[in-house]
Design a protein around this motif. Structure first.
Motif, short mmCIF file in Angstrom:
data_model
loop_
_atom_site.label_atom_id
_atom_site.label_comp_id
_atom_site.label_asym_id
_atom_site.label_seq_id
_atom_site.Cartn_x
_atom_site.Cartn_y
_atom_site.Cartn_z
N THR A 57 0.73 -1.05 -0.38
CA THR A 57 -0.41 0.39 -0.22
C THR A 57 0.80 1.65 0.38
O THR A 57 1.03 1.78 -0.87
CB THR A 57 -0.54 0.31 1.05
OG1 THR A 57 0.00 -0.81 2.63
CG2 THR A 57 -1.83 -1.14 1.37
N TYR A 58 1.48 1.31 1.42
CA TYR A 58 2.43 2.29 1.17
C TYR A 58 3.59 1.82 0.91
O TYR A 58 4.41 0.84 1.96
CB TYR A 58 2.75 3.18 2.22
CG TYR A 58 1.65 4.14 2.46
CD1 TYR A 58 1.98 5.49 2.93
CD2 TYR A 58 0.41 3.54 2.66
CE1 TYR A 58 0.74 6.72 2.80
CE2 TYR A 58 -0.86 4.41 1.96
CZ TYR A 58 -0.65 6.43 2.51
OH TYR A 58 -1.68 6.92 2.33
N GLY A 60 6.61 2.17 3.00
CA GLY A 60 7.23 2.27 4.01
C GLY A 60 6.30 0.93 4.63
O GLY A 60 6.15 0.94 6.19
N PRO A 62 5.13 -1.57 7.11
CA PRO A 62 5.68 -2.16 8.01
C PRO A 62 4.65 -3.63 7.92
O PRO A 62 5.75 -4.15 8.19
CB PRO A 62 5.56 -1.72 9.47
CG PRO A 62 4.73 -0.48 9.29
CD PRO A 62 4.78 -0.66 7.97
N PHE A 145 -1.32 12.70 9.84
CA PHE A 145 -0.63 11.37 9.39
C PHE A 145 -1.16 10.49 11.24
O PHE A 145 -1.28 11.32 12.90
CB PHE A 145 1.00 11.39 10.17
CG PHE A 145 1.54 11.88 8.63
CD1 PHE A 145 1.57 11.03 7.88
CD2 PHE A 145 0.83 13.63 8.32
CE1 PHE A 145 2.05 11.75 6.68
CE2 PHE A 145 1.77 14.30 7.70
CZ PHE A 145 2.25 13.44 6.02
N GLY A 146 -2.10 9.42 11.49
CA GLY A 146 -2.39 8.74 12.30
C GLY A 146 -1.63 7.59 12.87
O GLY A 146 -0.04 7.46 12.94
N SER A 147 -2.97 6.37 13.07
CA SER A 147 -1.86 5.29 13.77
C SER A 147 -1.33 4.89 13.26
O SER A 147 -0.01 3.67 13.62
CB SER A 147 -2.75 4.30 14.70
OG SER A 147 -4.05 3.94 13.59
N THR A 148 -1.38 4.68 11.44
CA THR A 148 -0.15 4.05 10.92
C THR A 148 -0.22 4.42 9.94
O THR A 148 -1.59 5.99 9.26
CB THR A 148 -1.35 2.33 10.48
OG1 THR A 148 -2.54 2.39 9.82
CG2 THR A 148 -1.52 1.63 11.55
N ALA A 149 0.28 4.39 8.34
CA ALA A 149 0.56 4.78 7.74
C ALA A 149 -0.34 5.35 6.86
O ALA A 149 -0.44 6.46 5.60
CB ALA A 149 2.08 4.29 6.83
N LYS A 167 -6.86 7.02 4.47
CA LYS A 167 -6.75 8.35 3.54
C LYS A 167 -6.68 8.24 2.39
O LYS A 167 -5.76 6.49 1.66
CB LYS A 167 -5.23 8.25 3.85
CG LYS A 167 -4.74 9.33 5.46
CD LYS A 167 -3.46 9.94 5.02
CE LYS A 167 -2.23 9.46 5.68
NZ LYS A 167 -0.92 10.00 5.72
#
Lengths: 169, 258
Positions: A57-58, A60, A62, A145-149, A167
């Motif tokens: 998705t992004y 980075g 994780p 910018f929240g709890s995850t990317a 997002k």
């Protein structure tokens, strides 16, 4: 002990591998499968093995390492081989890859799904985000910018609850 | 026991890919230094999120570097086993965080450059670079908006925040010229349609920075002598300290895995 199947069986293996890979869920949003999230790109015969293709998705994110491991484990548990999981980058994932089922699952879990049509206009648009709890559109963004990317933090003025917004991407 | 450094081939494409990866990794590492130290919880998470994006971009680029070099090296080898002189990032990204204003202004100057850069690179004739650019441009768009909003808030804020933002802009400005430099080797990649000419982005970059600075009531410094050398491996003292932190574990415990 798993033996390599003759080439004719790879097509059947492909179908089974797709079915099993589709059941793996996102480790950070465990109500949505990687198929509905649009991460599972394809399951194809590649030479002498079956290849499961996933996309981040992004860049980075994780969770990608965990997702790859969980697919491998699910396939191994089902005794499927030879199968390889490969990361592909193109075409780039956008939130439009999330299925209708996936959007509903996100909503029911308390995460406002992304507005469809994730182009750059929608990325920064003033799209209203309905509260996933009470449906009110009297909502404001607390943090981009929240709890995850992949999420932003929003707040509902009607029910006073904070909530995650997936997002637009 | 200690792991020595690797030396990579100096082919133009490898050097180019590593330079872009180093920009992302070094800036990502800098932002990660804010984790647990942000001025407020939301900013702590924002800076850490952006660090994650940048390190993710670096991973994709280092992995591609491994394919280009064809020496069997993975992303970790390039990140952990090259010395300061092997790094090809621009000097801007290795500058210390300083205060929050300095971090934000550095982020603005870089994001205003890299966001249009990734969008232009989506047209690269190199399919992998085009794919990585298509991923990265969505992330850099968020970074640019974040840095723009904070620059305006700080510049057009209190006398104290304005002074700090202006000082950061003045001190970091000499590092912006290097963003637009192209080495002779990279020129060949530009001509082949693999890389893009950053000079074509200079006017757009300046327009973004000038617009944000204007709304932030900040004064753009005059273009004077510009720092350079990072792309050729001549770095400020700061990068060595950063790498000693970043590389310590793999150097002290060779091949450590968990």
């Amino acid at each position: 002990m798993v033996t390599t199947p003759p080439p004719g069986d790879l097509a059947a293996l492909c179908v089974e591998a797709r079915r099993i890979a589709s059941t793996v869920v996102d480790p950070e949003i465990p109500v949505i499968s990687i198929a509905d999230l649009g991460i599972l790109r394809d399951v194809v015969v590649a030479g002498d093995h079956v290849e499961v293709r996933i996309t981040p998705t992004y860049t980075g994110c994780p969770a990608m390492n965990t997702i790859k491991t969980e697919i491998e484990q699910a396939l191994a548990t089902a005794g499927l081989a030879p199968v390889q999981v490969r990361l592909v980058l193109s075409p780039a994932w956008t939130t439009d890859w999330i299925t209708e089922t996936g959007r509903r699952q996100l909503h029911d879990y308390g995460i406002a799904p992304p507005a469809p049509g994730g182009d750059r206009a929608a990325l920064f648009g003033t799209t209203t985000v309905p509260c996933p709890r009470c449906g009110s559109t009297a909502t404001t963004q607390l943090a981009a910018f929240g709890s995850t990317a992949c999420k932003a933090l929003w707040r509902c003025a009607a029910c006073r609850e904070p909530f995650d917004y997936f997002k637009c991407h | 026991m200690y792991t020595g450094s690797i030396t990579v081939a100096e082919t133009p494409l490898l050097r180019y890919v590593l330079g872009r990866a180093d920009d992302a990794l070094v800036l990502g590492h800098r932002l990660s230094e804010w984790c647990g130290h942000g001025p407020m919880l939301e900013e702590d998470m924002a800076l850490s999120n952006m660090a994650l994006d940048l390190i993710g971009q670096a991973r994709a680029l280092y992995t591609y570097a491994g394919e280009v070099e064809g020496a069997g090296r993975d992303e970790d080898a390039y990140a952990y086993l090259r010395d300061v002189t092997g790094y090809a990032n621009v000097l801007l990204v290795e500058q210390p965080n300083g205060d929050f204003a300095r971090t934000i202004v550095r982020q603005l100057l870089f994001s205003a450059f890299i966001d249009p850069y990734w969008r232009a690179l989506m047209a690269s004739t190199d399919q992998t670079l085009a794919a990585i650019a298509a991923k990265a441009e969505k992330e850099s768009a968020y970074h640019l908006r974040h840095a723009s909003e904070w620059t305006i808030r700080l510049g057009d804020g209190t006398a104290e925040s304005h002074a700090r933002a202006q000082q950061a802009l003045d001190e970091l400005w000499p590092f912006t010229g290097e963003l637009f430099t192209v080495s002779a080797a990279e020129r060949g990649l530009v001509d082949a349609g693999i890389a893009i000419d950053p000079e074509a982005l200079r006017a757009g970059w300046h327009a973004i920075v000038a617009r944000v600075a204007g709304r932030a009531t900040l004064t753009l410094p005059a273009d004077g002598w510009m720092q350079r050398g990072g792309r050729e491996g001549r770095h400020s003292e700061h990068l060595g300290h950063l790498l000693s932190d970043l590389q310590y574990l793999q150097r002290a415990f060779p091949g450590a895995r968990w």
